[in-house]
Every structure is written in structure tokens, then in C-alpha cells.
Design a protein around this motif. Structure first.
Motif, PDB file in Angstrom:
ATOM      1  N   VAL A 159       0.930  -1.256   0.289  1.00 15.11           N
ATOM      2  CA  VAL A 159       0.131   0.035   0.097  1.00 15.11           C
ATOM      3  C   VAL A 159       1.070   1.090   0.026  1.00 15.11           C
ATOM      4  CG1 VAL A 159      -1.975  -1.093   1.247  1.00 15.11           C
ATOM      5  CG2 VAL A 159      -0.215   0.150   2.492  1.00 15.11           C
ATOM      6  N   ARG A 181     -11.259  12.151   4.919  1.00 10.24           N
ATOM      7  CA  ARG A 181      -9.816  12.176   5.192  1.00 10.24           C
ATOM      8  C   ARG A 181      -9.392  11.850   6.663  1.00 10.24           C
ATOM      9  NH1 ARG A 181      -7.097  17.512   2.523  1.00 10.24           N
ATOM     10  NH2 ARG A 181      -6.566  16.419   0.347  1.00 10.24           N
ATOM     11  N   PHE A 183      -8.911   8.781   9.553  1.00  9.84           N
ATOM     12  CA  PHE A 183      -8.703   7.548  10.064  1.00  9.84           C
ATOM     13  C   PHE A 183      -8.473   7.410  11.566  1.00  9.84           C
ATOM     14  CE2 PHE A 183      -7.383   8.112   5.704  1.00  9.84           C
ATOM     15  CZ  PHE A 183      -8.107   6.938   5.043  1.00  9.84           C
ATOM     16  N   GLY A 223      -5.036  -9.138   3.091  1.00  6.34           N
ATOM     17  CA  GLY A 223      -6.278  -8.720   2.122  1.00  6.34           C
ATOM     18  C   GLY A 223      -7.266  -9.482   2.505  1.00  6.34           C
ATOM     19  N   ARG A 279      -3.520   3.036   7.985  1.00  4.69           N
ATOM     20  CA  ARG A 279      -4.747   1.999   7.904  1.00  4.69           C
ATOM     21  C   ARG A 279      -4.073   0.716   7.265  1.00  4.69           C
ATOM     22  NH1 ARG A 279      -4.331   6.204   3.878  1.00  4.69           N
ATOM     23  NH2 ARG A 279      -5.837   5.729   2.042  1.00  4.69           N
ATOM     24  N   ALA A 280      -4.759  -0.409   7.234  1.00  2.00           N
ATOM     25  CA  ALA A 280      -4.494  -1.582   6.225  1.00  2.00           C
ATOM     26  C   ALA A 280      -3.078  -1.860   6.490  1.00  2.00           C
ATOM     27  CB  ALA A 280      -4.954  -1.164   4.782  1.00  2.00           C
ATOM     28  N   ILE A 284      -6.974  11.591  -1.133  1.00  2.00           N
ATOM     29  CA  ILE A 284      -8.290  11.785  -1.076  1.00  2.00           C
ATOM     30  C   ILE A 284      -8.965  13.214  -0.937  1.00  2.00           C
ATOM     31  CG2 ILE A 284      -9.916  11.033   0.674  1.00  2.00           C
ATOM     32  CD1 ILE A 284      -8.147   9.062   1.857  1.00  2.00           C
ATOM     33  N   PRO A 331      -6.343  -2.998  -1.335  1.00  2.00           N
ATOM     34  CA  PRO A 331      -5.511  -4.295  -1.077  1.00  2.00           C
ATOM     35  C   PRO A 331      -6.414  -5.560  -0.545  1.00  2.00           C
ATOM     36  CG  PRO A 331      -5.572  -2.489   0.725  1.00  2.00           C
ATOM     37  CD  PRO A 331      -6.274  -2.091  -0.532  1.00  2.00           C
ATOM     38  N   ARG A 332      -7.618  -5.189  -0.534  1.00  2.00           N
ATOM     39  CA  ARG A 332      -8.610  -6.422  -0.356  1.00  2.00           C
ATOM     40  C   ARG A 332      -9.311  -6.730  -1.363  1.00  2.00           C
ATOM     41  NH1 ARG A 332      -9.950  -7.520   4.577  1.00  2.00           N
ATOM     42  NH2 ARG A 332     -12.039  -7.910   4.029  1.00  2.00           N
ATOM     43  N   ARG A 388     -16.723  -6.776   1.785  1.00  2.00           N
ATOM     44  CA  ARG A 388     -15.431  -6.864   1.842  1.00  2.00           C
ATOM     45  C   ARG A 388     -14.705  -5.563   1.924  1.00  2.00           C
ATOM     46  NH1 ARG A 388     -12.820 -11.074   0.945  1.00  2.00           N
ATOM     47  NH2 ARG A 388     -10.825 -10.021   0.621  1.00  2.00           N
ATOM     48  N   ARG A 393     -13.440  -2.443   3.903  1.00  2.00           N
ATOM     49  CA  ARG A 393     -13.077  -1.814   5.244  1.00  2.00           C
ATOM     50  C   ARG A 393     -12.999  -0.575   5.268  1.00  2.00           C
ATOM     51  NH1 ARG A 393     -12.686  -5.602   9.371  1.00  2.00           N
ATOM     52  NH2 ARG A 393     -10.913  -4.610  10.419  1.00  2.00           N
ATOM     53  N   GLY A 394     -13.175   0.156   4.484  1.00  2.00           N
ATOM     54  CA  GLY A 394     -13.295   1.828   4.569  1.00  2.00           C
ATOM     55  C   GLY A 394     -11.671   2.395   4.307  1.00  2.00           C
ATOM     56  N   TYR A 395     -10.837   1.552   3.860  1.00  2.00           N
ATOM     57  CA  TYR A 395      -9.324   1.921   3.756  1.00  2.00           C
ATOM     58  C   TYR A 395      -9.300   3.233   2.866  1.00  2.00           C
ATOM     59  CZ  TYR A 395      -8.115  -2.515   5.956  1.00  2.00           C
ATOM     60  OH  TYR A 395      -7.957  -3.282   6.926  1.00  2.00           O
ATOM     61  N   ARG A 396     -10.175   3.484   1.824  1.00  2.00           N
ATOM     62  CA  ARG A 396     -10.068   4.596   0.961  1.00  2.00           C
ATOM     63  C   ARG A 396      -8.883   4.844   0.010  1.00  2.00           C
ATOM     64  NH1 ARG A 396     -11.437   8.412   5.942  1.00  2.00           N
ATOM     65  NH2 ARG A 396     -11.639   6.462   7.297  1.00  2.00           N
ATOM     66  N   TYR A 397      -8.307   3.669  -0.356  1.00  2.00           N
ATOM     67  CA  TYR A 397      -7.397   3.639  -1.283  1.00  2.00           C
ATOM     68  C   TYR A 397      -8.007   3.622  -2.749  1.00  2.00           C
ATOM     69  CZ  TYR A 397      -4.058   2.010   2.028  1.00  2.00           C
ATOM     70  OH  TYR A 397      -3.290   2.089   3.295  1.00  2.00           O
ATOM     71  N   GLU A 439      -8.591   7.487  -3.408  1.00  3.07           N
ATOM     72  CA  GLU A 439      -7.396   8.289  -3.933  1.00  3.07           C
ATOM     73  C   GLU A 439      -6.951   7.800  -5.106  1.00  3.07           C
ATOM     74  OE1 GLU A 439      -5.005   7.750  -0.097  1.00  3.07           O
ATOM     75  OE2 GLU A 439      -3.817   6.286  -1.261  1.00  3.07           O
ATOM     76  N   TYR A 445     -16.571   7.924  -0.048  1.00  2.01           N
ATOM     77  CA  TYR A 445     -16.302   7.260   1.347  1.00  2.01           C
ATOM     78  C   TYR A 445     -17.715   7.762   2.019  1.00  2.01           C
ATOM     79  CZ  TYR A 445     -14.985   6.298   5.978  1.00  2.01           C
ATOM     80  OH  TYR A 445     -15.034   6.136   7.432  1.00  2.01           O
TER      81      TYR A 445
END
Ligand code: SF4
Ligand code: SF4
Lengths: 278, 358
Positions: free
Chosen positions: A72, A113, A115, A162, A225-226, B95, B167-168, B186, B188-192, B195, B204
Motif C-alpha cells: 500500500v 480524510r 482515520f 487482504g 490503515r490496512a 483523498i 488491497p482487499r 469486503r 473496510r473503509g481504507y479509501r485507497y 485516492e 467514502y
């Protein structure tokens, strides 16, 4: 007995006591392996709050954290370097307390924005084999106790990055408090779980051997995150009966102690006899 | 339904570049010359999909004035997409800030309607930016100012960087029609994905803590409504001037294929982002510039360079082709292209059932 003889016998007794004390104390203090996190047996029923009375008697281990390898963006940008871990066990529950430095209390994820701060404790679902450290693997899964400042606790199952999925009926509880300010601010978080909780892919805690455990912390205000997270290596809780620590070491010290006491005793007796014979 | 093997053959036979593993690709063509900026599409979409808590600020379909900041403000400079047409390295993205999307304002309705206030109707507080804040402002100097409207939805890209960013693998491209969706189980709110999309078309949800996006009204496509009929997405069906065509890019008898692949007059927005969008635009024409005395002169009102920045270098040829065909019809000749761009027959404008029998 002459006064000399009394002095000699006294000295011998002190020596013997010292040797005995060291034989018991040494394995606990200096010889604890680096990746062991002691689990304190306790009678106190409720350690579920981070400030609960009783935690001050539980030894803390400093566990080093580093950025997790991940694909990531900004994966190597993490801020938390150490987590202090304490573990205690009653005959009902296991309590795991984490404490780490974090200047900001990030408990919201209700803006595009923002987290939230978060932490996790990871166990192998099957204690007999150590899974890959990064969230386990497909054939070697991990059971994760997750907490987020925004959404509370979740019990998760993962078999590789993942693949995380949430348990429908979580068996864990988590309570966290943020205290202090600026450079002295910390999160303290306690997870607990009944020892006898069972279920598919849920780590058994009523085990006699060592149980592998690893830790992760996310700093929300740094966008973590992640896979952007600070993680530890595998450590272990030395579960199991009897005295803790590798038993052979205790045995060796005891044998040595007994031998020294015997030698001192025999020597003292010899001197005493010799003096009496004069 | 056909077997997988037949489906594979279907896409192999096609002359169109659909994504790997996708049987067919839905697509939309919007004729920018017809958009009146009425926002009927925006409201049709909003009242169907984004009225619940946490989605107030979202417009899966928005219509912005160009030149202009757009929605979210400055999205064209927010990163995302791919570094090259090889689709191996993604471009980093940001974001957007909540202020750049704009907030759902509270208005003083209550005071005016029930409390007898004679204030003007206005947002209660803090209204400093929002979607269409710069509406109709455009650019240029009187008498040669110019602007046009740009309706935007998710492009259901052939190389969706939103999908790649997750990533998921919570985002995926549907096998049957290439619609890009977020699996709510699936996510999880990572928001990749937020962006990672260069068009900023993933949002989001601040209540569910998961990402959401345009679903190309797939339940309407599947006839999930009360009458069981197939409908095009609501933004298309509700549009008063009916400027959107909906169908499959690889339907070689359909108008979309002809406009995109044959005549090459329908162009993707910002092709340099390299996601290969499946929403295409007929670029806008404008009358030539005027002199001070009101005479029309042969200078583009909308600078050609600006259109190239939006639609790529293909815009020159597209505009030339359209101009040539217009000339033909002026001279009384037939022009298939002009027919396509004026065709009001719904059976052609929306061709959704063509692959149903496979
Ligand atoms: S427009 Fe954005 S959200 Fe839609 S498919 Fe393309 S990259 Fe994904
Ligand atoms: S409904 Fe049609 S004309 Fe109105 S803003 Fe949307 S695309 Fe433009």
C-alpha cells in the motif's frame, strides 16, 4: 561452640541462603528469552479496564515495532515504535493490555480524510504451527483481536494480507483510554477473552505449551490503515503448568545450589570438628 | 446463458479491447452539445442511490461547468490512475478534503416558512464552496466568453485503478458487463480506491464507513424493478434532451461502437489517466468568436488546446469529422453519423438486451 565457630557457621548459612535465592530468582529475571511475554496468574476477576487495580503487579514487556512490509502507498511511514504488553490470566479469562505513545486521540472516521487509531493482537488459529507473520497464510491462518478508536473491537480471521474477515459472534472485549497530552500522551487498551471460548478458527487459550502472539498499531492521524502499520515480530505467551521459564535451567541452578550448600556445610563441619579437637 | 467457453470466444472475436476476463463492456456516450445543465440526471441518481445517512455529500452523477474547478474541487489535479499505458505502476493520488466536495448545507427553511422571517432563503452557515459553486462562470472575455456542461459518472474503466488500489479486492469488475462495483461485505473503509481513481468517482460513506460508487444502475439493467422491464441508468432515461446513449462497446451494430470505434467522434475524458474509460463524449462545438461589432469570425471560441487537455489529441479529428458530416447534410446528402447523433429512437439509443441470449 567457640565464637569463631559460631561466626563460621553463620557465614555458611548466609552463603547457602544467597545461593538458594539466586537459584530460584535467576531464571525468572535475567534468563527470560527475548520474545517471551510472561503471563501472570491472578485471582483478580476484573482486569478488563486499562486502569483496573492489579495491572501494576503485572510485569510489562517492551515490544519493538517496525513498519510492516506492504504494497500500500506510504507503507514505510509509521510512527509508533514500541508497545508495552502485559498479560494476565484468571481461571476464566485472558487479559492482554497494550500501551503505546500517541500524541493524538483519533477516534473518528466520519470525514473522508480521517482515520482512527487502532491496534491488533494476532494469534495462530492452530497453536502447533507458526503462521507467516503478515496476517498468516491460506493454510495457516491467524485469529486477530482488532480494536479501532472509531468502531470498537472486532474479532477477525485472516489467511494472508487482504483476506481479513470478521467473526459473526466475536468472543473478545476491548476497552481503551487515551490519557496525558502531547509527548506524554498514551493509549492504554485491554483485550480480554474467556479461556474456554471455542469456535472454528478461534485460537484455543487452554493450551499447555507456548502460544505465539504478535502485535500491530496504527496511528490514524498519520493516515495509517490496512498495511500501513507498525508491527512486531512473533513473540509468545509461555502458557502451561508449573513454574514458568525453561525448566532445565531451574533444575541446573537447584543442583548447583544444593552442591554448594553441601560443600559449605561439610567444610564448616570440618572446621568445627578440627577446632573442637584442639 | 452460454457456457464460459462460448463467452470467451465472444470477446475474442470482438474487435474491441474489453478487459481481460470480461464478456462484454457496458458503455455510455454523452453528446455535450445537448447538455443544458439542468441537473435532472444528478437528482435522478441522488434520489435513487445516495439519500441515506453518510452519502449526503455524494453525487455519483454530477454535472460541472467547464472550464471550472469541478466536483470535487480540483479533482483533475488530485492524482490517481496509471503512470503509463502498460498499467503496471499506479500514480499516487489524494483523498479530497470534505470542503472540496462541499457539505450538505442546512437552510433556514424553518424560519422562513413557519416563523415569519423575511430573510432571504440561504444556507445557515459556512457556505463557502460546494458543487457548482462556479457554475456558468467559464472563461474568456466578453463577447467571447465560453463554457459548457460536463456530466460525469464513474467511467467503468477497462483498466480501473480503483480496483487495483484496493488491497482487499473489495472492488471488482463484473464479468458479464464490466460494471465496476464495491463489495460492501469486503470493504473496510481504507479509501485507497478514493485516492486511486483519477476521476474521484469513488466516495467514502461517513456512516457505513465503507466506499461507494456509481453502479451503472445495474438493477435497472437487470429488470429488477416492479414491471420486470430492462431500463437504462436513471441519469440517461431522465435526461430531458436525451443526450446519453447506453449499450455495449462491443456491440458492433450499436451506435456506441459506431461513434467510438468507427467514426471516432466520441472520446474518453482525460485519456492520459490511462484507465481507459467507457464513458465517451461528443466534444462541444461553439459558435466562432465575435468581434466588438458582433461579427462572427473564424476563430474557435472554446480554445482547441483546452479541449485537447480534456479529451486528448483525438479531439481535432473528431471535430473535423463532425464538421465534414454537417457540411454533407447541409448540402442535402445523407450522413449516417448525423443520423446517429440525432436519433431519438429509444431502441437504438438504449441497446441493452443484445447479449441476453448468449
Ligand atoms: S472512473 Fe474511477 S471509480 Fe470508475 S472504474 Fe474508473 S477508476 Fe474506477
Ligand atoms: S439531465 Fe441531461 S441535460 Fe440535464 S444536466 Fe444531466 S446530462 Fe445535462
Amino acid at each position: 561452640m567457640t565464637s569463631d565457630a559460631v561466626r563460621t557457621a553463620g557465614l555458611a548459612a548466609v552463603l547457602a541462603t544467597l545461593v538458594l535465592v539466586s537459584s530460584v530468582a535467576a531464571p525468572l529475571a535475567s534468563a527470560r528469552p527475548a520474545h517471551e511475554i510472561p503471563v501472570t496468574e491472578t485471582e483478580r476477576a476484573d482486569l478488563s479496564q486499562p486502569a483496573a487495580a492489579g495491572w501494576e503487579d503485572v510485569p510489562a514487556s517492551d515490544v519493538a515495532l517496525a513498519s510492516a512490509p506492504s504494497g500500500v502507498p506510504n507503507a514505510d511511514d509509521t510512527t509508533v515504535e514500541t508497545v508495552h504488553v502485559q498479560a494476565a490470566r484468571t481461571d476464566q479469562r485472558l487479559f492482554v493490555r497494550l500501551e503505546w505513545d500517541d500524541a493524538t486521540r483519533d477516534v473518528s472516521a466520519d470525514d473522508p480524510r480521517t482515520f482512527a487509531d487502532a491496534a491488533a493482537v494476532q494469534f495462530p488459529t492452530n497453536a502447533s504451527a507458526r503462521p507467516p507473520i503478515a496476517m498468516g497464510g491460506p493454510g495457516n491462518k491467524v485469529n486477530v483481536w482488532f480494536w479501532s478508536g472509531a468502531t470498537g473491537s472486532q474479532e477477525l480471521l485472516a489467511g494472508g494480507a487482504g483476506s481479513t474477515t470478521a467473526f459473526q459472534n466475536p468472543a473478545i472485549e476491548a476497552n481503551a483510554t487515551h490519557s496525558g497530552s502531547g509527548g506524554n500522551a498514551t493509549w492504554a487498551l485491554v483485550y480480554s477473552r474467556p479461556l474456554n471460548a471455542t469456535g472454528e478458527n478461534r485460537t484455543a487459550l487452554q493450551t499447555d505449551g507456548d502460544l505465539d502472539v504478535a502485535f500491530a498499531v496504527w496511528n490514524g492521524s498519520n493516515g495509517e490503515r490496512a498495511g500501513q502499520k507498525a508491527v512486531s515480530e512473533w513473540h509468545y505467551f509461555p502458557f502451561g503448568p508449573g513454574p514458568q521459564g525453561p525448566p532445565y535451567e531451574t533444575l541446573l541452578w537447584t543442583v548447583a545450589g544444593v552442591a554448594i550448600v553441601a560443600v559449605v556445610g561439610v567444610t564448616t563441619f570440618g572446621i568445627y570438628r578440627t577446632r573442637e579437637g584442639n | 446463458m452460454s457456457t464460459d467457453q462460448q463467452d470467451d470466444q465472444g470477446s475474442e472475436d470482438s474487435l474491441v479491447d474489453v478487459a481481460e476476463g470480461i464478456d462484454h463492456q457496458v458503455a455510455m456516450v454523452m453528446d455535450l452539445n445537448k447538455c443544458i445543465g439542468c441537473q435532472t440526471c444528478t437528482i435522478a441518481c441522488k434520489s435513487l442511490w445516495t439519500e441515506d445517512g453518510g452519502s449526503e455529500y455524494m453525487y455519483w452523477n454530477n454535472v460541472e461547468t467547464k472550464p471550472g474547478e469541478g466536483y470535487p474541487r480540483g479533482w483533475e489535479d488530485s492524482g490517481g490512475g496509471w503512470q503509463s499505458g502498460e498499467h503496471s505502476e499506479r500514480q499516487t493520488g489524494e483523498i479530497p478534503d470534505q470542503e472540496d466536495y462541499g457539505r450538505a448545507w442546512e437552510f433556514n427553511h424553518n424560519e422562513i416558512m413557519y416563523e415569519g422571517s423575511d430573510e432571504p432563503l440561504r444556507p445557515r452557515e459556512g457556505a463557502e464552496w460546494g458543487p457548482n459553486w462556479d457554475e456558468d462562470r467559464g472563461a474568456g472575455e466578453y463577447p467571447n466568453s465560453y463554457y459548457f456542461y460536463l456530466p460525469r459518472i464513474c467511467n467503468h474503466c477497462t483498466h480501473p485503478s480503483c480496483v487495483e488500489a484496493c488491497p482487499r479486492s473489495a472492488l471488482y469488475k463484473r464479468e458479464e458487463d464490466g460494471i465496476v462495483l464495491v463489495d460492501q461485505e469486503r470493504c473496510r473503509g481504507y479509501r485507497y480506491c478514493v485516492e486511486g481513481c483519477p476521476y474521484k468517482k469513488v466516495y467514502y460513506n461517513t456512516v457505513s464507513k465503507k466506499s461507494e460508487k456509481c453502479i451503472f444502475c445495474y438493477p435497472r439493467l437487470e429488470g429488477e424493478g416492479p414491471d420486470g422491464e430492462t431500463y437504462a441508468p436513471a441519469c440517461a432515461e431522465e435526461c430531458p434532451p436525451q443526450l446519453r446513449m447506453v449499450g455495449f462497446l462491443d456491440d458492433e451494430d450499436g451506435p456506441i461502437y459506431k461513434l467510438v470505434e468507427e467514426y471516432e467522434v466520441a472520446l474518453p475524458l482525460h485519456p492520459e489517466f490511462q484507465t481507459q474509460p467507457n464513458v465517451y463524449y461528443i466534444p462541444p462545438f461553439a459558435p466562432g468568436q465575435h468581434t466588438e461589432d458582433g461579427e462572427t469570425v473564424d476563430i474557435d471560441r472554446i480554445p482547441r488546446q483546452y479541449l485537447r487537455e480534456l479529451f486528448g489529441d483525438g479531439v481535432d479529428e473528431a471535430l473535423d469529422t463532425i464538421e465534414r458530416e454537417r457540411q454533407r447534410t447541409r448540402q442535402g446528402e445523407d450522413s449516417e453519423l448525423m443520423d446517429l447523433l440525432q436519433d431519438k429512437n429509444p431502441a437504438k439509443q438504449y441497446r441493452l438486451g443484445v447479449f441476453d441470449d448468449e
